[in-house]
Design a protein around this motif. Structure first.
Motif, PDB file in Angstrom:
ATOM      1  N   THR A   1       0.829  -1.203   0.000  1.00  0.00           N
ATOM      2  CA  THR A   1       0.000   0.000   0.000  1.00  0.00           C
ATOM      3  C   THR A   1       0.865   1.255   0.000  1.00  0.00           C
ATOM      4  OG1 THR A   1      -1.810  -1.113   1.151  1.00  0.00           O
ATOM      5  CG2 THR A   1      -1.763   1.282   1.283  1.00  0.00           C
TER       6      THR A   1
ATOM      7  N   LEU B   1       2.824   1.756  -3.654  1.00  0.00           N
ATOM      8  CA  LEU B   1       2.127   2.117  -4.891  1.00  0.00           C
ATOM      9  C   LEU B   1       2.186   3.617  -5.204  1.00  0.00           C
ATOM     10  CD1 LEU B   1       0.505   1.062  -7.296  1.00  0.00           C
ATOM     11  CD2 LEU B   1      -1.570   1.381  -5.937  1.00  0.00           C
TER      12      LEU B   1
ATOM     13  N   ASN C   1      -5.278   1.153  -8.655  1.00  0.00           N
ATOM     14  CA  ASN C   1      -5.897   0.194  -7.737  1.00  0.00           C
ATOM     15  C   ASN C   1      -6.940  -0.653  -8.450  1.00  0.00           C
ATOM     16  OD1 ASN C   1      -4.721   0.537  -5.100  1.00  0.00           O
ATOM     17  ND2 ASN C   1      -5.582   2.592  -5.078  1.00  0.00           N
TER      18      ASN C   1
ATOM     19  N   MET D   1      -6.600  -4.684  -8.696  1.00  0.00           N
ATOM     20  CA  MET D   1      -7.610  -5.542  -8.083  1.00  0.00           C
ATOM     21  C   MET D   1      -8.404  -6.324  -9.121  1.00  0.00           C
ATOM     22  SD  MET D   1      -9.037  -3.127  -4.993  1.00  0.00           S
ATOM     23  CE  MET D   1      -7.908  -2.336  -3.847  1.00  0.00           C
TER      24      MET D   1
ATOM     25  N   VAL E   1     -11.804  -0.787  -4.141  1.00  0.00           N
ATOM     26  CA  VAL E   1     -11.009   0.154  -4.924  1.00  0.00           C
ATOM     27  C   VAL E   1     -11.085   1.548  -4.314  1.00  0.00           C
ATOM     28  CG1 VAL E   1     -10.892   1.383  -7.130  1.00  0.00           C
ATOM     29  CG2 VAL E   1     -11.071  -1.113  -7.092  1.00  0.00           C
TER      30      VAL E   1
ATOM     31  N   ALA F   1      -9.285   1.685  -0.730  1.00  0.00           N
ATOM     32  CA  ALA F   1      -7.830   1.716  -0.804  1.00  0.00           C
ATOM     33  C   ALA F   1      -7.320   3.049  -1.335  1.00  0.00           C
ATOM     34  CB  ALA F   1      -7.333   0.573  -1.689  1.00  0.00           C
ATOM     35  N   THR F   2      -7.991   3.585  -2.345  1.00  0.00           N
ATOM     36  CA  THR F   2      -7.556   4.842  -2.939  1.00  0.00           C
ATOM     37  C   THR F   2      -7.709   5.997  -1.967  1.00  0.00           C
ATOM     38  OG1 THR F   2      -8.212   4.005  -5.110  1.00  0.00           O
ATOM     39  CG2 THR F   2      -7.805   6.353  -4.940  1.00  0.00           C
TER      40      THR F   2
ATOM     41  N   GLN G   1      -4.825   5.990   0.418  1.00  0.00           N
ATOM     42  CA  GLN G   1      -3.588   6.449  -0.216  1.00  0.00           C
ATOM     43  C   GLN G   1      -3.623   7.942  -0.523  1.00  0.00           C
ATOM     44  OE1 GLN G   1      -3.851   3.628  -3.374  1.00  0.00           O
ATOM     45  NE2 GLN G   1      -2.404   2.192  -2.442  1.00  0.00           N
TER      46      GLN G   1
ATOM     47  N   SER H   1      -2.249   2.658   6.896  1.00  0.00           N
ATOM     48  CA  SER H   1      -2.815   1.467   6.262  1.00  0.00           C
ATOM     49  C   SER H   1      -2.954   0.333   7.261  1.00  0.00           C
ATOM     50  CB  SER H   1      -1.918   1.049   5.092  1.00  0.00           C
ATOM     51  OG  SER H   1      -2.275  -0.230   4.610  1.00  0.00           O
TER      52      SER H   1
END
Length: 405
Positions: free
Chosen positions: A131, A134, A147, A151, A336, A339-340, A343, A355
């Motif tokens: 994580t 990226l 992402n 995925m 998606v 996670a985005t 980040q 994370s």
């Protein structure tokens, strides 16, 4: 503070490390899916106790509670690529040893529990490092698209390619899926190690004198708890993961016994979930562009609750396959954007710890959910866990409402 806009998504550049990171992730997921699809069938052959079968899933979550925060702090301290390939080598050794035990007829529930615990312990470092890595490989504006591509490709490899192969590989030998998983770990490790020339590690500010892992972990936790959108999303994800723990732990019993669909039906349900996830990955960025990240997550969770109610209330293999396909699509939209958002909002020096804090808190209820699912299946029937999961998704979606204007 409401978060409703995702902004325009850019396409991540294939060069500069993303291509190799993508390939490594796909290979690793392919092997993992061979193993995770084969393990429940092995567990069912070793015991008839739903609680013991569910315990295999619970042991796959427990290390996040014990080591998840530590894994994030370590990921922020070390070279993330080096940590990732070293972990993959270690996992390859463990799974190869397990394959040898299965081939020798020495597999047992205790060995399955040990393997699940060990692999997830290593995963706490790997996932947090990935994580944090990226954003140094792709531009910030391309994170959502990156992402989604990662995925989606992982679901193609795991759900559409790996799961249907499991019966064929098991026909060759009961140890073959695990041996293949070990090989994919080694290939992924080689690809991640090769990232260095094209993806230089992000610079980190020096740690203050006397800084401890405990203080660094606390710093990541404080950021997560003070950031309203991330905090709300973490609460919602935690509730959903309790339900998911119950569902995943008993899905093989639900399909093979309550639906009477046998191992072939179980593979069909898992494959449908993978196919749905692929579709969700293809539209996740578009949905986020229209609704915003938090609205996308809330809409996806509401649809998932309906799918779980159908799965637990309609005694039909066809309905189960359809419900799991839609469930997988909406799960990808959720993952998606989740996670985005982490980040995008997390500062680079803290991203591993943020994370890990998010994952640890979100996963905290999954072992309890897995055991509760097993107990519910034993007490009220194999479909009870799916209905329990549906009931938990409702307050999860409701908890996101304050974040949306």
């Amino acid at each position: 503070m409401a978060v409703t806009e995702a902004g325009a998504e850019r396409t991540p550049p294939w060069r500069g490390g993303f291509g190799r990171l993508w390939t490594a992730a796909v290979l690793s997921r392919f092997g993992d899916s061979l193993r995770t699809a084969a393990l429940p069938l092995l567990a069912v052959s070793l015991t008839d106790d739903p609680v013991l079968i569910a315990a295999v899933t619970a042991c796959g979550y427990l290390p996040w509670l014990l080591f998840g925060l530590l894994g994030g702090a370590v990921a922020d301290r070390v070279d993330q690529r080096r940590a990732m390939w070293a972990v993959d080598v270690a996992r390859a050794v463990l799974v190869a040893a397990f394959a040898a035990a299965v081939w020798a007829g020495a597999a047992s529930i205790a060995l399955l529990l040990t393997l699940a615990f060990a692999l997830t312990t290593l995963q706490t470092l790997f996932d947090n490092a990935a994580t944090a890595l990226l954003p140094s490989v792709v531009p910030t504006g391309a994170l959502g698209s990156a992402n989604a591509r990662l995925m989606t490709a992982q679901q193609v490899a795991g759900g559409l390619l790996a799961a249907p192969l499991v019966p064929l590989l098991l026909a060759v030998g009961s140890a073959v899926p695990y041996a293949a998983d070990a090989l994919t770990y080694l290939l992924a490790a080689a690809l991640i190690a090769s990232l260095r020339p094209n993806a230089p590690a992000p610079e980190r500010p020096p740690r203050p004198d006397g800084s401890t892992l405990r203080a660094e972990v606390a710093e990541g936790l404080r950021f997560l708890l003070r950031d309203r959108p991330l905090r709300g999303l973490c609460i919602a994800t935690t509730l959903c993961n309790i339900g998911m723990g119950a569902l995943i732990a008993t899905l093989v019993v639900h399909v093979t016994r309550w639906l009477g669909a046998g191992p072939g039906g179980y593979v069909a349900v898992v494959t449908a979930f993978g196919a749905g996830s692929l579709a969700g990955g293809l539209v996740a960025a578009r949905i986020a562009g229209r609704l915003g990240r938090v609205r996308s997550v809330a809409a996806a969770g509401a649809v998932q609750a309906v799918c779980l109610a159908v799965l637990g209330g309609v005694r039909s293999p066809v309905s189960a396959v359809a419900a799991m396909a839609v469930f997988g699509a909406m799960g990808m939209v959720w993952n998606v954007n989740q996670a985005t958002l982490v980040q995008e909002r997390g500062p680079a020096p803290l991203l591993g710890r943020i994370s890990s804090a998010f994952r640890t808190l979100a996963v905290a209820g999954a072992p309890l959910g897995a055991l509760a699912g097993g107990a519910a299946a034993a007490a009220w029937g194999p479909n009870a866990a799916a209905l329990l999961a549906a009931a938990l998704f409702v307050p999860a979606v409701a908890s996101l409402a304050p974040l949306i204007n």
